[in-house]
Scaffold this motif. Sequence first.
Motif, short mmCIF file in Angstrom:
data_model
loop_
_atom_site.label_atom_id
_atom_site.label_comp_id
_atom_site.label_asym_id
_atom_site.label_seq_id
_atom_site.Cartn_x
_atom_site.Cartn_y
_atom_site.Cartn_z
N LEU A 275 -6.12 3.44 7.59
CA LEU A 275 -5.97 2.02 7.28
C LEU A 275 -4.60 1.50 7.72
CD1 LEU A 275 -6.96 -0.61 5.97
CD2 LEU A 275 -6.05 0.26 3.80
N LEU B 254 0.84 -1.21 0.00
CA LEU B 254 0.00 0.00 0.00
C LEU B 254 0.87 1.25 0.00
CD1 LEU B 254 -2.74 -1.16 2.51
CD2 LEU B 254 -3.01 -0.83 0.04
N LEU C 262 -11.63 4.10 -2.96
CA LEU C 262 -10.27 3.58 -2.75
C LEU C 262 -10.25 2.10 -2.35
CD1 LEU C 262 -8.44 6.49 -0.91
CD2 LEU C 262 -8.01 5.63 -3.21
N GLN C 263 -11.40 1.57 -1.97
CA GLN C 263 -11.45 0.17 -1.57
C GLN C 263 -10.88 -0.75 -2.66
OE1 GLN C 263 -15.48 -0.86 -0.62
NE2 GLN C 263 -15.47 0.28 1.30
N THR D 39 -12.90 0.84 8.84
CA THR D 39 -11.96 1.70 8.11
C THR D 39 -12.06 1.47 6.61
OG1 THR D 39 -10.45 1.70 10.00
CG2 THR D 39 -9.53 2.35 7.89
N MET E 99 -13.61 3.99 3.17
CA MET E 99 -12.65 4.38 2.14
C MET E 99 -13.28 4.74 0.80
SD MET E 99 -9.43 1.99 2.85
CE MET E 99 -8.40 3.16 2.00
N THR F 160 -3.24 9.40 2.34
CA THR F 160 -4.67 9.13 2.18
C THR F 160 -5.07 7.88 2.96
OG1 THR F 160 -4.57 10.06 -0.04
CG2 THR F 160 -6.47 8.71 0.47
N LEU F 161 -4.12 6.96 3.10
CA LEU F 161 -4.41 5.68 3.75
C LEU F 161 -4.02 5.62 5.21
CD1 LEU F 161 -3.15 3.33 0.90
CD2 LEU F 161 -5.49 4.09 1.34
N VAL G 3 -7.10 -0.57 -2.74
CA VAL G 3 -6.56 -1.19 -1.53
C VAL G 3 -6.60 -2.70 -1.63
CG1 VAL G 3 -7.03 -1.56 0.93
CG2 VAL G 3 -6.97 0.75 0.02
#
Length: 99
Positions: free
Chosen positions: A32, A20, A62-63, A55, A59, A28-29, A66
């Motif tokens: 997470l 990631l 973005l899921q 979490t 998102m 951004t993450l 990810v």
Amino acid sequence: MSQFNSAFNVERIDESIAMLKQYLDAETLTPLLTVLDEMAKAPDDATLLDRLSDTVDDMGILQGAVLTYAPYIAILLSDQAFPDTDADDDLVDHELPTH
């Protein structure tokens, strides 16, 4: 909280964090990555699975990215959706009618 009867795979979590950070914007993450880091430090803490689920839910679009770069997250979440239960205890033996 669903039952989760085994520890998280720390090696897979560390791999997910690395992927990631390498391929997506780490800022951004942050939420997470924080949860994943906590999971790596406390692999027997099943309460973190709910935090991971919340979490990832938050998102939005973005899921997909990810889960592409960190598929172990999908495995963890699917374990949460389908906990290991004693399904055999609920089965009733039915005999087929004989004629």
